[in-house]
Motif scaffolding. Structure first.
Motif, PDB file in Angstrom:
ATOM      1  N   THR A  32       1.061  -1.277   0.140  1.00  0.00           N
ATOM      2  CA  THR A  32      -0.073   0.210   0.001  1.00  0.00           C
ATOM      3  C   THR A  32       0.921   1.124   0.064  1.00  0.00           C
ATOM      4  N   ARG A  62      -0.444   1.525 -10.043  1.00  0.00           N
ATOM      5  CA  ARG A  62      -1.308   1.728  -8.782  1.00  0.00           C
ATOM      6  C   ARG A  62      -2.751   1.197  -8.989  1.00  0.00           C
ATOM      7  N   ALA A  63      -3.339   0.581  -8.135  1.00  0.00           N
ATOM      8  CA  ALA A  63      -4.789   0.174  -8.212  1.00  0.00           C
ATOM      9  C   ALA A  63      -5.516   0.409  -6.914  1.00  0.00           C
ATOM     10  N   LYS A  64      -6.718   1.208  -6.935  1.00  0.00           N
ATOM     11  CA  LYS A  64      -7.395   1.334  -5.901  1.00  0.00           C
ATOM     12  C   LYS A  64      -8.217   0.139  -5.341  1.00  0.00           C
ATOM     13  N   GLU A  65      -8.051  -0.198  -4.013  1.00  0.00           N
ATOM     14  CA  GLU A  65      -8.814  -1.290  -3.333  1.00  0.00           C
ATOM     15  C   GLU A  65      -9.493  -0.548  -2.095  1.00  0.00           C
ATOM     16  N   GLY A  66     -10.594  -0.286  -2.212  1.00  0.00           N
ATOM     17  CA  GLY A  66     -11.484   0.055  -1.268  1.00  0.00           C
ATOM     18  C   GLY A  66     -10.865   1.711  -0.698  1.00  0.00           C
ATOM     19  N   ARG A  67     -10.514   1.716   0.588  1.00  0.00           N
ATOM     20  CA  ARG A  67      -9.915   3.089   0.583  1.00  0.00           C
ATOM     21  C   ARG A  67      -8.357   3.198   0.820  1.00  0.00           C
ATOM     22  N   SER A  68      -7.694   2.135   0.217  1.00  0.00           N
ATOM     23  CA  SER A  68      -6.333   2.158   0.190  1.00  0.00           C
ATOM     24  C   SER A  68      -5.967   2.013  -1.427  1.00  0.00           C
ATOM     25  N   VAL A  69      -4.610   2.423  -1.356  1.00  0.00           N
ATOM     26  CA  VAL A  69      -4.108   2.464  -2.814  1.00  0.00           C
ATOM     27  C   VAL A  69      -3.058   1.337  -2.840  1.00  0.00           C
ATOM     28  N   ARG A  70      -3.168   0.427  -3.624  1.00  0.00           N
ATOM     29  CA  ARG A  70      -1.984  -0.514  -3.652  1.00  0.00           C
ATOM     30  C   ARG A  70      -1.145  -0.472  -4.818  1.00  0.00           C
ATOM     31  N   CYS A  71       0.101  -0.513  -4.759  1.00  0.00           N
ATOM     32  CA  CYS A  71       1.035  -0.236  -5.750  1.00  0.00           C
ATOM     33  C   CYS A  71       1.745  -1.872  -6.037  1.00  0.00           C
ATOM     34  N   GLU A  72       2.076  -1.975  -7.249  1.00  0.00           N
ATOM     35  CA  GLU A  72       2.641  -3.223  -7.739  1.00  0.00           C
ATOM     36  C   GLU A  72       3.923  -2.687  -8.683  1.00  0.00           C
TER      37      GLU A  72
END
Length: 145
Positions: A32, A62-72
């Protein structure tokens, strides 16, 4: 965008230690934004600018998952940079190998001659020159405890 422009962006993105640290973190798996920002002593908006540079260079997604942003990590851009570096590594290795062959050939062609001493005139005698006498006497008595 041309291949050179993409590489320019990748190398520019990697020129910053904060961004390299983010890439290092992402090699262990997705994270995140808050996890990535935590080790860096900067504001979240300042850190987000670093993520934007990495994203623009194609190094992360970056991808938004609910309220958090996840980076890969997006390894394609790193692979292109690694291929570019490997090309020049081969070039410099070949150049250094050629220099080594040339120096080896030069050594074989021209026999090595030891350097002449420049410390003073040489005498015609083949006898060894005695060392000068020491000014002090032999060792003194040792203290007993």
């Amino acid at each position: 965008m041309t291949g050179d422009a993409v590489l320019d962006q990748v190398f520019w993105a990697l020129s910053d230690s904060t961004r390299r640290s983010v890439i290092e973190h992402l090699t262990r798996g997705p994270a995140t934004v808050s996890d990535l920002a935590q080790p860096h002593a900067m504001s979240l908006p300042g850190f987000m600018k670093h993520l934007k540079v990495l994203e623009d260079a194609g190094l992360l997604v970056r991808a938004k998952e609910g309220r958090s942003v996840r980076c890969e990590l997006a390894p394609r851009a790193l692979e292109d940079a690694a291929m570019w570096l490997a090309h020049y590594e081969k070039f410099w290795t070949a150049q250094l190998d050629a220099l080594g062959r040339y120096l080896y050939h030069q050594e074989e062609v021209q026999a090595w001659k030891p350097a002449r001493s420049t410390t003073g005139p040489r005498s015609g005698s083949s006898a060894a020159t005695p060392s000068p006498r020491k000014k002090s006497g032999g060792p003194g008595r040792t203290r007993r405890r």
